[in-house]
Design an enzyme around this catalytic site. Structure first.
Site, PDB file in Angstrom:
ATOM      1  N   ARG A 218       6.613   2.666  -4.575  1.00 30.17           N
ATOM      2  CA  ARG A 218       7.129   2.626  -3.199  1.00 30.17           C
ATOM      3  C   ARG A 218       7.235   1.170  -2.751  1.00 30.17           C
ATOM      4  NH1 ARG A 218       5.820   8.008  -0.839  1.00 30.17           N
ATOM      5  NH2 ARG A 218       6.200   9.290  -2.664  1.00 30.17           N
ATOM      6  N   GLU A 220       7.059  -0.304  -0.122  1.00 28.71           N
ATOM      7  CA  GLU A 220       6.619  -0.341   1.272  1.00 28.71           C
ATOM      8  C   GLU A 220       5.870  -1.642   1.497  1.00 28.71           C
ATOM      9  OE1 GLU A 220       5.697   4.308   2.292  1.00 28.71           O
ATOM     10  OE2 GLU A 220       4.463   3.336   0.798  1.00 28.71           O
ATOM     11  N   ARG A 226      -4.451   2.409   2.865  1.00 28.65           N
ATOM     12  CA  ARG A 226      -4.140   3.599   2.070  1.00 28.65           C
ATOM     13  C   ARG A 226      -2.777   3.575   1.405  1.00 28.65           C
ATOM     14  NH1 ARG A 226      -2.961   7.963   6.533  1.00 28.65           N
ATOM     15  NH2 ARG A 226      -1.592   6.792   7.848  1.00 28.65           N
ATOM     16  N   HIS A 227      -2.105   2.439   1.477  1.00 29.19           N
ATOM     17  CA  HIS A 227      -0.804   2.323   0.825  1.00 29.19           C
ATOM     18  C   HIS A 227      -0.857   1.297  -0.296  1.00 29.19           C
ATOM     19  CE1 HIS A 227       0.667   4.185   4.605  1.00 29.19           C
ATOM     20  NE2 HIS A 227       1.516   4.761   3.769  1.00 29.19           N
ATOM     21  N   GLU A 367      -3.668  11.822   5.371  1.00 23.51           N
ATOM     22  CA  GLU A 367      -2.767  12.731   4.659  1.00 23.51           C
ATOM     23  C   GLU A 367      -2.942  12.544   3.155  1.00 23.51           C
ATOM     24  OE1 GLU A 367       1.524  11.959   5.206  1.00 23.51           O
ATOM     25  OE2 GLU A 367       1.672  12.566   3.114  1.00 23.51           O
ATOM     26  N   SER A 370       2.084  16.086   0.802  1.00 22.61           N
ATOM     27  CA  SER A 370       3.199  16.765   1.466  1.00 22.61           C
ATOM     28  C   SER A 370       3.642  17.856   0.524  1.00 22.61           C
ATOM     29  CB  SER A 370       4.367  15.812   1.689  1.00 22.61           C
ATOM     30  OG  SER A 370       4.064  14.923   2.718  1.00 22.61           O
ATOM     31  N   ARG A 417      -5.581   8.081  -3.261  1.00 21.60           N
ATOM     32  CA  ARG A 417      -6.093   8.415  -1.922  1.00 21.60           C
ATOM     33  C   ARG A 417      -7.144   9.505  -1.993  1.00 21.60           C
ATOM     34  NH1 ARG A 417      -1.398   8.917   2.594  1.00 21.60           N
ATOM     35  NH2 ARG A 417      -0.532   6.853   2.164  1.00 21.60           N
TER      36      ARG A 417
HETATM   37  P1  ATP Z   1       2.561   8.240   4.161  1.00 27.15           P
HETATM   38  O1  ATP Z   1       3.161   8.930   5.348  1.00 27.15           O
HETATM   39  O2  ATP Z   1       1.059   8.187   4.189  1.00 27.15           O
HETATM   40  O3  ATP Z   1       3.180   6.916   3.850  1.00 27.15           O
HETATM   41  P2  ATP Z   1       4.355   9.797   2.548  1.00 27.15           P
HETATM   42  O4  ATP Z   1       4.710  10.808   3.563  1.00 27.15           O
HETATM   43  O5  ATP Z   1       5.288   8.693   2.234  1.00 27.15           O
HETATM   44  O6  ATP Z   1       2.902   9.177   2.905  1.00 27.15           O
HETATM   45  P3  ATP Z   1       4.717  11.478   0.246  1.00 27.15           P
HETATM   46  O7  ATP Z   1       6.024  10.878  -0.080  1.00 27.15           O
HETATM   47  O8  ATP Z   1       4.664  12.840   0.771  1.00 27.15           O
HETATM   48  O9  ATP Z   1       3.910  10.526   1.217  1.00 27.15           O
HETATM   49  O10 ATP Z   1       3.769  11.331  -1.042  1.00 27.15           O
HETATM   50  C1  ATP Z   1       2.808  12.290  -1.432  1.00 27.15           C
HETATM   51  C2  ATP Z   1       1.391  11.742  -1.335  1.00 27.15           C
HETATM   52  O11 ATP Z   1       1.284  10.508  -1.994  1.00 27.15           O
HETATM   53  C3  ATP Z   1       0.933  11.427   0.080  1.00 27.15           C
HETATM   54  O12 ATP Z   1       0.444  12.537   0.716  1.00 27.15           O
HETATM   55  C4  ATP Z   1      -0.150  10.420  -0.162  1.00 27.15           C
HETATM   56  O13 ATP Z   1      -1.354  11.058  -0.538  1.00 27.15           O
HETATM   57  C5  ATP Z   1       0.351   9.659  -1.350  1.00 27.15           C
HETATM   58  N1  ATP Z   1       0.993   8.396  -0.984  1.00 27.15           N
HETATM   59  C6  ATP Z   1       2.189   8.223  -0.372  1.00 27.15           C
HETATM   60  N2  ATP Z   1       2.508   6.936  -0.258  1.00 27.15           N
HETATM   61  C7  ATP Z   1       1.482   6.253  -0.819  1.00 27.15           C
HETATM   62  C8  ATP Z   1       1.217   4.866  -1.020  1.00 27.15           C
HETATM   63  N3  ATP Z   1       2.102   3.928  -0.671  1.00 27.15           N
HETATM   64  N4  ATP Z   1       0.077   4.534  -1.657  1.00 27.15           N
HETATM   65  C9  ATP Z   1      -0.800   5.464  -2.063  1.00 27.15           C
HETATM   66  N5  ATP Z   1      -0.618   6.790  -1.890  1.00 27.15           N
HETATM   67  C10 ATP Z   1       0.501   7.183  -1.274  1.00 27.15           C
END
Ligand code: ATP
Length: 443
Positions: A218, A220, A226-227, A367, A370, A417
């Site tokens: 990602r 991001e 947590r990211h 979270e 999803s 996470r």
């Molecule tokens: P968030 O809203 O926390 O950024 P997301 O909605 O982008 O998460 P999903 O795309 O649904 O997350 O990814 C599935 C799972 O992967 C999430 O529930 C979370 O546990 C984990 N996750 C998502 N983005 C990250 C990240 N950048 N680093 C670590 N874990 C992540």
């Protein structure tokens, strides 16, 4: 000096070899040089053991000579006898060596990994292989492996097939906004944001239950606790479901299986080292509609979701949801359903009233998943994609649904996470084997 070629015995197996000559290999944890005796504490991934060298024994002179010229954290191969000795604090046994070989020499360490308080997290990450020698950090890796094992076992038992999808992809997959672009010969490629599309393709290919544990990328540029820009996704998808309730139910069983394995193997150790209780949840986890959740958070905690997040959650809402789950349902988990379709990906199914057939799972204030029933009908899927303004990028994906695809659903858990929350760690930097963030690509 060359030692024996016998099999190595690890610390946790030594008590089965009392009275025998064995070979042990590990790190030198500490050297206590006393007047009459030298105590050397040896360590491997399973624990620590004492090696005792009596100075009065003439035959020990070469061994003492080697040890006097060796620094702690060097690695060692010892041939010796395992002896019972009540006076020894480490398991009541000691090794009396007959041969010692230093297999690698250590220089002075950049920090004391036994006392990480006050050591900057960046320094710790720079020297991750030293940071990891702290037993706390060994435990993090063991727990991550254990929960993965427990969840994998559960899925194998339930006839899931493990797949491995490509991480190099030709088109930006889900939204295009947070994808890493890489140079791919004379064109562009992207790093997969999730195995989502390929899990679904496997179902269109006739496998009816699939999962994948693999890297997720990602782009991001966020520095939250947590990211990460690369993490491990635990993703699954299965066919012939009736609704997303089936998906939630499977996720409950999966987490119960993983957490049970961890509690059985490491529950006591986790309590001792991290002060965290591994709680095995019971089915069903509480479920709440987003609208009702907003109301509860308002009534109980005077919290209102900011305008820009209406239809979704934010970090504060997730924290308070945990509080609510504990206070009202005596649960650490909470499923939140009825998110706004506008806030969710186009491949999540909506019912005939446009209501989203998906959920998020909140655990201990964050979270972790999803999940959703997916839109498997070609015409509807094309319509949803179009509404989100996704054209060419998802064309290849839409094809998967053109030639028959069973109704299905699934979810993705962020493994890093999950472990962070399980152990009560302060952040993902502490949790990941090797953290990747906007400012970190090394080691
Ligand atoms: P968030 O809203 O926390 O950024 P997301 O909605 O982008 O998460 P999903 O795309 O649904 O997350 O990814 C599935 C799972 O992967 C999430 O529930 C979370 O546990 C984990 N996750 C998502 N983005 C990250 C990240 N950048 N680093 C670590 N874990 C992540």
């Amino acid at each position: 000096m060359k030692g024996s070629n016998k099999m190595n015995i690890s610390v946790n197996e030594l008590n089965k070899h009392v009275g025998e000559e064995i070979v042990f290999q590990g790190f030198i944890d500490a050297i206590r040089d006393k007047k009459w005796v030298m105590f050397v504490i040896l360590r491997d991934a399973t624990g620590k053991v004492q090696m005792t060298i009596e100075k009065s024994e003439e035959a020990n002179a070469p061994l003492l000579e080697i040890m006097s010229n060796t620094k702690v954290e060097s690695t060692i191969k010892v041939t010796g006898k395992v002896v019972e000795n009540e006076a020894v604090k480490l398991g009541g046994i000691e090794i009396i060596p007959t041969n010692i070989e230093i297999t690698s020499n250590a220089e002075d360490l950049p920090f004391d990994f036994n006392n990480l308080d006050g050591v900057n997290i960046d320094t710790r990450m720079d020297y991750k292989w030293i940071d990891m020698r702290n037993p706390r950090n060994t435990l993090v890796r063991q727990v991550e492996s254990c929960i993965t094992e427990g969840m994998r076992e559960f899925l194998y038992k339930n006839n899931f097939t493990e797949i491995h999808s490509p991480k190099l992809i030709g088109a930006a997959s889900e939204s295009g906004s947070d994808v890493f672009e890489v140079k791919y010969f004379d064109r562009k490629a992207y790093l997969a944001q999730s195995p989502q599309f390929y899990k679904q393709m496997a179902l269109a290919g006739g496998l009816d239950k699939v999962f994948e544990v693999g890297p997720v990328f990602r782009a991001e540029n966020s520095n939250t606790n947590r990211h990460a820009t690369e993490f491990t996704g635990f993703d699954l998808e299965f066919a012939y479901i009736n609704s997303y309730e089936d998906v939630m139910s499977l996720e409950e069983d999966l987490l119960i299986a993983g957490l049970t394995k961890v509690k059985e193997r490491y529950g006591d150790k986790i309590k001792e080292v991290f002060g965290t209780e591994v709680v095995i949840p019971t089915k069903p986890f509480p479920r709440i509609k987003l609208k009702d959740l907003y109301q509860e958070l308002h009534d109980r905690y005077n919290f209102d979701i900011p305008k820009e997040d209406v239809g979704d959650m934010n970090a504060e809402a997730e924290k308070l949801t945990f509080k609510l789950a504990q206070e009202k349902y005596n649960s650490e988990f909470m499923f939140v359903v009825d998110y706004a379709a506008t806030k969710r990906p186009f491949y999540h199914m909506r019912d005939e009233n446009g209501k989203l057939q998906g959920y998020d799972l909140i655990w201990r204030g964050t979270e972790i998943t999803s999940g959703a029933q997916r839109e498997h009908r070609y015409v509807e899927l094309c319509k949803n994609a179009k509404e989100k303004g996704l054209g060419k990028d998802v064309e290849f994906y839409l094809q998967f649904f053109k030639y028959g695809c069973p109704p299905h659903g699934g979810f993705g858990i962020g493994l890093d996470r999950l472990v962070m929350l399980l152990l009560g760690l302060s952040g993902i930097k502490e949790t990941q084997f090797l953290f990747r963030g906007p400012n970190r690509l090394n080691p």
